[in-house]
Write an enzyme that holds these catalytic residues in place. Structure first.
Site, PDB file in Angstrom:
ATOM      1  N   CYS C  87       3.629 -35.603 -15.262  1.00 33.12           N
ATOM      2  CA  CYS C  87       4.025 -36.685 -14.347  1.00 33.12           C
ATOM      3  C   CYS C  87       3.977 -38.106 -15.163  1.00 33.12           C
ATOM      4  CB  CYS C  87       3.243 -36.709 -13.155  1.00 33.12           C
ATOM      5  SG  CYS C  87       3.729 -37.635 -11.683  1.00 33.12           S
ATOM      6  N   HIS C 200       2.497 -31.005 -11.468  1.00 33.52           N
ATOM      7  CA  HIS C 200       1.347 -30.903 -11.788  1.00 33.52           C
ATOM      8  C   HIS C 200       0.485 -29.581 -12.026  1.00 33.52           C
ATOM      9  CE1 HIS C 200       0.542 -35.472 -11.314  1.00 33.52           C
ATOM     10  NE2 HIS C 200       1.773 -35.384 -10.729  1.00 33.52           N
ATOM     11  N   GLU C 202      -2.262 -28.921 -13.339  1.00 30.24           N
ATOM     12  CA  GLU C 202      -3.783 -29.090 -13.151  1.00 30.24           C
ATOM     13  C   GLU C 202      -4.173 -29.090 -11.627  1.00 30.24           C
ATOM     14  OE1 GLU C 202      -1.605 -31.387 -13.160  1.00 30.24           O
ATOM     15  OE2 GLU C 202      -2.346 -33.250 -12.606  1.00 30.24           O
TER      16      GLU C 202
END
Ligand code: ADP
Ligand code: MG
Lengths: 91, 737, 233, 91
Positions: C87, C200, C202
């Site tokens: 991002c 994302h 994560e």
């Protein structure tokens, strides 16, 4: 900060940097505005492009200030992949 | 010389009191400080006498700090505490929706930070005029973008809230934001200055001419002589990036024990921060105003003192820690300036370029403001409203009529999907969000090892409160409580934001008194403390006050968030139960409003005992892992709850509309009786659920089964989930693009 | 010795903690790196996390790109150091010219947070070897300026050389999230060591807090690729 | 769009709308840039303010185009609560 600049008045130049999306680059904001205008009664508006305008005060001679502003535009204020810029004295 | 006290919003008696307190005329700067500190916003002069009821509630052991601090703090585990509070930013959000809402989030986050907590989540409760009103199209997108823009940039997950439309809010949207913070219990900070010789540190943004609205009268008087500008911006622009680094900087200061007191600067700016910290600590302060870093050099003392520039904090630091504190600020890129020190004089003295511009006892600003018992009078139209019962309204009878009503309600502005709004909010950041929209409550994990976490919900219903403010406040409390309970949490504490009209209107004041009484009684019945909140007066559309709107936040604890119960039906073949009793209750209902634009009668009955029993069943069932899904019933009744359960994961259900006493399928589907929930139970767990419900005395009715891709109301109607989804999802995008 | 993966914190980084957690959950050792230090602390790979560095005020990533740490990240990347930009990190990599193209405002001009299905385009990079090419995964996407642009020639070259790491899977239920050219969600450098990704991963490393665990593969991939881990196996 | 305008050439005016934050209003963007500049070796730059620049093509006489652009600025392009604007012909 500004007042300090004004008070002791070393050479000070007001400089403008204009940054616009390159003509071939998609400009979602300009497009959205162009789409909204007819609904607000504004007809006859062709392309709209939205860019940025920076105004700054530089302590330097005019030539030097414009040179510095161009350098700033090149490295920081504009992204050369998608944007063009123009530097000039304010006024 | 006559001072313009009236233009500053001060009454003659108030002005006389200031002169008496000081034994002289106040200076311009002093007058400005009294004017802002004694304003409704800062002094709570009209609400204080009513809010005392909250402070008088029994304190629970878990409460580490209660009302009167920036936000209440409750211990949720050994050595671990949370703090939470809701606050309004209504009027600024009408003037400039984006910045008004953004700075609303920024302000409540600083309150939480000031307690020593790391902000970890936000919720937002929003109310607008009619969904299709042109001005709503101006206000709503800006407000939502502002809430998102600020919260997203701070890295705070948004885990819940409300979006409500009603013409009552047309000229006065409500923007209430809640922030949750976490702290090790021993890191709790207090907003009091202590230690003679300690230094006063200003952290964060430059001070500019933001929000000095009212007192600009004085500033422009001063300016006319110097020919300076006279128009003052009342709009504040948020700078979430600065707030983010201020947060990190303050947390490091706390962790390293470098501050002895901290206060956020919000309403009334330095005037408030300085006088409150000094008054709380019972000390004096000497401030050099010329040291305050300014955005505009031409600002005069009274402007600097009352500026509401955002993203600033005030810290009290021992002299030997100043260098270390400044180094921390520097590392985070936060501007930090020593602006004065704590003195033993007991007076707040402010110097400006060699001149003393303020010399007052700080307590006179912070604590000695006026307190009013304003006249109250029951609104004249209340009996007529109560008499206009919804019983006579034409109801859907045939299966087709009931189907059409169901689909229409599902797509109505107050019941349709909120995704257009909530998709603009980051719900993932920080990686601890266990439940967020569209669940009943937001759930955040606090401890990765044990799974300890908290649940939060924020609710209100202005229509119920209009019909009966006492009951309406209690229904808001009951709904938030129930929302937290159905996910499996044990409710622990309450915050609230009371949005009403002008306190100078006796009818409004009566509503306000009823609301506080109802909320206090409700909290007593539930055994919950009110840990803090906010009052917003002067909300009206034109001359008409808004429907009084208490927004209540309830916080609950979960020992292990992995045991949370989500709202969605996930597996076919589970039994669907309705818990709680259904009555023919349609006063203030969504059905009456959407179908008949009708508001009248009595709101649903409140039964806190029933709420507690339902909560007990939900918590126990969650602990034992009995439930596949649970969803509370509120606006729109059973029909709406079932639709939401089905649409979450695309699993349908077939239910019986015959709910015993409420044999009429219309009543069964759309009544808004409180203390109810639907749950889905895998067949092997049904017996245990029965036992729990029997033990607790919660009525439990097996109404059907999950499965398929329709919502079937046996013998009444069959609606494909695709139709429901289209109705539910399409409304807000169609309105707002 | 488990692979040591550095995660840079810039002022305004928000998902740095989550990236470190993802590394830990994948079995690696996260190492916090500070923007103002010109020191990589000997890490095996670097993650530039999501967030709003410097508020994203001028252009996303424009100011962070000049942070002292970026000098060593850029030098390292040129020498083969694996770098993943997520991002805001992707935006920084583009601003730093480690990756081609730019990310501009979403065509819908709104911030959007959705559970986004992706199609892995290249499973041979340092960060995607745990996937198979063409695999569909669901990972959160959340940004206001995620519209990927590059000129046609660059786009053609990226496609021809397999440097489109992931694309948005667009269907009836999942509309185009941001208007990216050719639905590009992530790209890599010619060696496949530097990867930029708008979504994302994560936030998809445990079922409790994400839409699933589909994102874990980015972190296990790198742990499999870095020498420290290979030596340890 | 632009090409269509050029081809049939009714009166066409290129107009610029410049929108800047009001001087007394906080400009976080300008501030962030000003703070970043010294680190890049640009010293001596005082205040920086960041605004927007719109370029558009309007099919009308010059006066009419400027009048229309000002009206657009007021209703759509600028937020009068926090921004000032200026309209002029491009070039
Ligand atoms: N402004 C908002 N911000 C964040 N979440 C919201 C907002 N409005 C509604 N939601 C979420 O959308 C879901 C549905 O809202 P609502 O129907 O009002 O819930 P309930 O009736 O259970 O209180 C809930 O998860 C709620 O938290
Ligand atoms: Mg609910």
């Amino acid at each position: 900060m500004r007042s300090r600049v004004d008070r002791y008045s070393p050479p000070v130049v007001r400089v403008v940097v204009e940054v616009m999306p390159k003509p071939e680059i998609l400009d979602p904001q300009g497009q959205a505005i162009a789409r909204a205008l007819p609904g607000l009664g504004f007809t006859g508006v062709g392309a709209v492009r939205q860019g940025k305008r920076f105004e700054m005060v530089i302590e330097a001679t005019e030539d030097e200030a414009l040179r510095q502003a161009a350098a700033m535009a090149e490295t920081l204020l504009a992204n050369p992949v998608i944007e063009d810029f123009r530097v000039h004295r304010q006024g | 010389m006559i001072q313009p006290y009236a233009d500053l919003g001060l009454q003659r008696e108030e002005y006389d009191r200031i002169c008496a307190l000081l034994d002289r005329q106040p200076s311009d700067a002093e007058l400005a400080m009294y004017a802002v500190m004694w304003s409704e916003h800062c002094s709570y002069k009209s609400s204080k006498v009513h809010l005392r009821q909250f402070a008088d509630l029994p304190r629970s052991e878990a409460l580490l700090a209660g009302m009167g601090e920036n936000a209440g703090v409750v211990e949720v585990g050994p050595g671990l505490a949370v703090t939470f509070k809701v606050e309004s930013h209504n009027h600024p959000s009408y003037v400039e929706p984006y910045q008004g809402a953004a700075t609303g989030v920024g302000g409540i986050v600083r309150d939480i930070l000031a307690m020593g907590a790391r902000p970890v989540a936000v919720l937002d409760s929003l109310r607008f005029g009619a969904a299709d009103a042109p001005d709503t199209r101006r206000v709503l997108p800006g407000v939502v973008a502002g809430v998102g823009g600020y919260g997203n940039c701070l890295g705070l997950p948004n885990i819940g809230g409300e979006v409500v439309f009603d013409p009552t809010y047309a000229g006065n949207p409500l923007v209430n934001a809640l922030c949750l913070g976490v702290l090790p219990s021993e890191r709790l900070q207090l907003s009091s200055a202590s230690g003679v010789g300690n230094q006063v540190l200003l952290l964060g943004s430059l001070t500019g001419r933001d929000g000095i609205g009212g007192v600009s009268v004085l500033a422009s008087a001063t300016f006319e002589e110097s020919g300076g500008p006279s128009k003052r911006p009342s709009v504040q622009v948020g700078d979430p990036f600065t707030e983010k680094i201020v947060i990190e900087c303050c947390l490091e200061l706390f962790d390293r024990g470098l501050v002895s007191g901290i206060q956020d600067l919000g309403g009334a700016g330095l005037a408030c921060g300085l006088s409150e910290t000094a008054a709380k600590g019972g000390v004096g302060m000497r401030i050099d105003l010329a040291a305050v870093p300014l955005r505009e050099a031409s600002m005069v003392p009274l402007e600097i003192l009352t500026s509401e520039s955002q993203e600033r904090m005030l810290a009290i630091v021992a002299p030997q820690d100043v260098a270390a504190a400044l180094a921390v600020a520097e590392r985070w890129g936060v501007l930090a300036t020593v602006i004065g020190q704590v003195t033993e004089t007991g007076r707040l003295v402010v110097d400006w370029r060699g001149e003393v511009v303020v010399d007052v006892p700080p307590g006179s600003l912070a604590d000695d403001g006026p307190v009013y018992s304003r006249p109250m009078c029951r609104p004249a139209d209340l009996d007529a409203l109560a008499a206009a019962v919804p019983a006579g309204l034409p109801r859907p009878v045939t299966g087709e009529e009931l189907r059409a009503t169901l689909v229409r309600l599902v797509g109505s502005p107050n019941l349709c999907s909120r995704r257009w709004v909530t998709d603009q909010y980051d719900r993932y950041v920080l990686g601890d969000t266990v439940l967020a929209q569209p669940e009943d409550a937001g759930v955040v994990r606090l401890d990765e090892k044990t799974g300890l976490g908290v649940a939060l919900a924020l609710d209100g219903n202005g229509r119920y409160t209009r019909l009966d403010p006492y009951a309406g406040a209690q229904l808001a409390l009951a709904e938030a409580y129930r929302n937290v309970a159905v996910v499996g949490a044990r409710p622990l504490a309450v915050t609230n934001c009371l949005n009403v009209g002008s306190p100078e209107d006796p009818a409004v004041m009566w509503q306000f008194a009823e609301i506080t009484r109802g909320l206090a009684d409700g909290c007593r019945a539930l055994g919950l403390p009110v840990t803090g909140g906010n009052v917003s007066f002067y909300n009206s559309t034109g001359a008409v006050p808004i429907n009084p709107t208490p927004v209540v936040g309830v916080l609950g604890v979960m020992a292990d968030v992995a045991r949370r119960t989500p709202i969605g039906f996930r597996h076919p073949g589970e039994a669907v139960y309705l818990l709680g009793r259904t009555e023919e209750e349609f006063g203030g209902s969504e059905w009456a409003w959407v179908v008949h634009q009708h508001l009248g009668g009595r709101p649903p009955r409140v039964d806190f005992g029933a709420e507690q029993r339902l909560a007990g069943v939900c918590a126990q069932a969650a602990d034992e892992g009995l439930l596949g899904a649970a969803h509370d019933l509120s606006d729109g009744g059973l029909a709406q709850a079932l639709v939401e359960c089905c649409l979450r994961y695309g699993v349908g259900a077939e239910v019986e509309p015959d709910l015993g006493p409420a044999a009429d399928p219309f009543v069964a589907l759309f009544a808004e009786s409180a203390a109810r929930a639907v749950v889905a139970v895998p067949p092997p767990a049904e017996e245990r659920l029965h036992v729990l419900c029997t033990e607790q005395g919660v009525p439990a009715l097996r109404i059907g089964r999950t499965g398929g891709d329709h919502l079937i109301v046996s013998g009444v109607c069959t609606v494909p989930l695709a139709d429901l989804r289209a109705a539910h999802a399409g409304t807000l995008p169609a309105l707002f693009g | 010795m488990p692979g040591r993966i550095g995660v840079v914190t810039f002022p305004g980084s928000l998902d740095d903690r989550d990236a470190r957690r993802a590394v830990r959950r994948a079995g690696g050792t996260p190492v916090a790196l500070w923007h103002a230090e010109e020191d990589l602390h000997g890490v095996d790979a670097v993650i530039l996390p999501g967030g709003f560095s410097y508020g994203d005020y001028l252009r996303c990533g424009a100011i962070a790109r000049f942070a002292p740490i970026m000098r060593v990240v850029v030098d390292g990347a040129r020498d083969g150091l694996p770098v993943l930009g997520i991002c805001n990190g992707f935006q920084i990599l583009c601003e730093a010219h480690l990756l081609p193209g730019a990310l501009i405002r979403n065509v819908g001009r709104r911030f959007g947070c959705v559970d986004q299905p992706l199609i892995v385009g290249n499973a041979a990079t340092a960060w995607t070897s745990a996937y198979t090419s063409g695999q569909r995964i669901v990972v959160p996407l959340k940004n206001g300026e995620g519209c990927y642009l590059a000129d046609e020639r660059v786009l053609d070259e990226l496609e021809a050389t397999g440097r489109v790491v992931a694309r948005y899977a667009v269907d009836d239920e999942h509309p185009d999230p941001n208007g990216s050219a050719r639905a590009i969600a992530g790209v890599c450098n010619p060696d496949g060591t530097v990867v930029g990704l708008m979504p994302h991963p994560e936030h998809a490393v445990e079922a409790l807090t994400g839409p699933g665990q589909d994102g874990l593969g980015f972190f296990t991939s790198i742990l499999g690729a870095v020498p420290g881990v290979l030596a340890g196996r």
